[in-house]
Scaffold this active site. Structure first.
Site, mmCIF file in Angstrom:
data_model
loop_
_atom_site.group_PDB
_atom_site.id
_atom_site.type_symbol
_atom_site.label_atom_id
_atom_site.label_comp_id
_atom_site.label_asym_id
_atom_site.label_seq_id
_atom_site.Cartn_x
_atom_site.Cartn_y
_atom_site.Cartn_z
ATOM 1 C CG HIS A 194 -9.214 2.807 4.094
ATOM 2 N ND1 HIS A 194 -8.426 3.172 5.257
ATOM 3 C CD2 HIS A 194 -9.184 3.338 2.839
ATOM 4 C CE1 HIS A 194 -7.417 3.991 4.544
ATOM 5 N NE2 HIS A 194 -7.728 4.155 3.271
ATOM 6 C CG ASP A 214 -1.864 1.078 1.012
ATOM 7 O OD1 ASP A 214 -2.265 1.631 -0.289
ATOM 8 O OD2 ASP A 214 -3.206 1.076 1.932
#
Length: 322
Positions: free
Chosen positions: A120, A7
């Site tokens: 998320h 990420d």
């Protein structure tokens, strides 16, 4: 199979940026830049993961990404970009092309698959990578150095100890018998078995030379050799060592097999040369109970960790007869 999340994070996009990959709490890494984009972070996380796991080339690598851009770029668009000379369908240059080329190169010969995961959304590996990438970006925003993480220790580390020339600067203690010093590979070779630095070298007048000598001496201590985070700072990402046995050691291969070696080594500076404003050649002699070797080290100053620092790019040693 190695399963890891990769990420990136950028504050203001562009702004202070970070990247991270995460396998588990013992296998992860992060970094970034004072100014970068989210896409740069996403790509760099994949690239560093590929490079770090290259010491286990036989292990399939499964990468979890929440970036459709990265997945599409690598799995769908890249082949056409290469054929067209790294330009897009509209004739414009491919964005982040150097990272793209590096990823393409790092994937050669590897079994690599990608999977999209929603960001998320509570995915454990993705959340762990995201928090570390964001933490790296925040560190650069503060002007600090991010936590580089422990890096990757390969699953083949135990197997690597089956041959003396695979030992690097230290496999698992006792994994292999001692071998003759003229065949010992790894950082500073057998003649440079780690320990407290010696004294007696000429006092350097140049501040850069003093910093390089101090960093070289750090690499002769067990405290640093057992600290993966500090080693990642001292060793340049493109670090290469030519061992006296003829083995070539990359940064990832060396770090995967490192361990404290004990003993005592004396560092004697023999000379130095400035190769450029941000490059120094250090010539020195290492003396330990097991022997003496002549060393050449090339140190370069870069700011990829947020502020300029000296990092070891290349070293080579030659055993010195008694």
């Amino acid at each position: 199979m190695i399963t890891a999340a990769a990420d990136g994070s950028s504050l203001s996009n562009p702004g202070p940026a970070g990247w991270a990959w995460y396998i588990d709490d013992d296998h992860w890494a992060s970094g970034g830049w004072p100014h970068g984009t989210n896409n740069m972070g996403e790509l760099m996380a994949v690239l560093d993961l590929l490079r770090s796991t290259a010491v286990d080339p036989g292990e399939p690598l499964h990468i979890l990404c929440d970036s459709q851009y990265v997945i599409n770029a690598v799995t769908t668009w890249m082949a056409a970009w290469k054929r067209k000379g790294w330009v897009k369908r509209d004739g414009k240059p491919v964005g982040n092309v150097e990272l793209m080329k590096a990823i393409d190169d790092a994937m050669q010969g590897r079994s690599v698959t990608f999977e999209w995961v929603k960001g998320h959304a509570g995915h454990r590996l993705n959340e762990a990578a995201d928090s570390r990438a964001h933490g790296a970006a925040l560190a650069f925003q503060r002007g600090d150095e991010p936590d580089p993480g422990p890096g990757y220790r390969p699953r083949s580390a135990a197997r690597a100890g089956t041959a003396g020339d695979e030992r690097g600067i230290g496999p698992v203690a006792g994994a292999v018998p001692q071998i003759a010093s003229d065949a010992q590979p790894g950082l500073f070779d057998d003649a440079d078995r780690a320990g407290a630095p010696g004294s007696g070298e000429p006092r350097p007048e140049d501040a850069d030379l003093a910093a390089v000598v101090a960093a070289e001496r750090e690499l002769l201590t067990d405290a640093v050799r057992s600290n993966a985070a500090r080693l990642r700072v001292l060793l340049h990402p493109e670090f290469v060592e030519y061992g006296s046995s003829g083995r070539i050691w990359t940064r990832n291969r060396l770090m995967a097999q490192i361990e404290p070696l004990g003993g005592s080594t004396r560092l004697e500076v023999l000379g130095s040369a400035r190769l450029g404003p941000d490059a120094l050649l250090l010539r020195w002699r290492a003396t330990s109970p097991s022997g003496t070797s002549l060393r050449s080290s090339v140190w370069v100053r870069d700011d990829s960790l947020g502020r300029p620092r000296w990092r070891l790019l290349f070293c080579q040693g030659t055993p010195q007869p008694a």
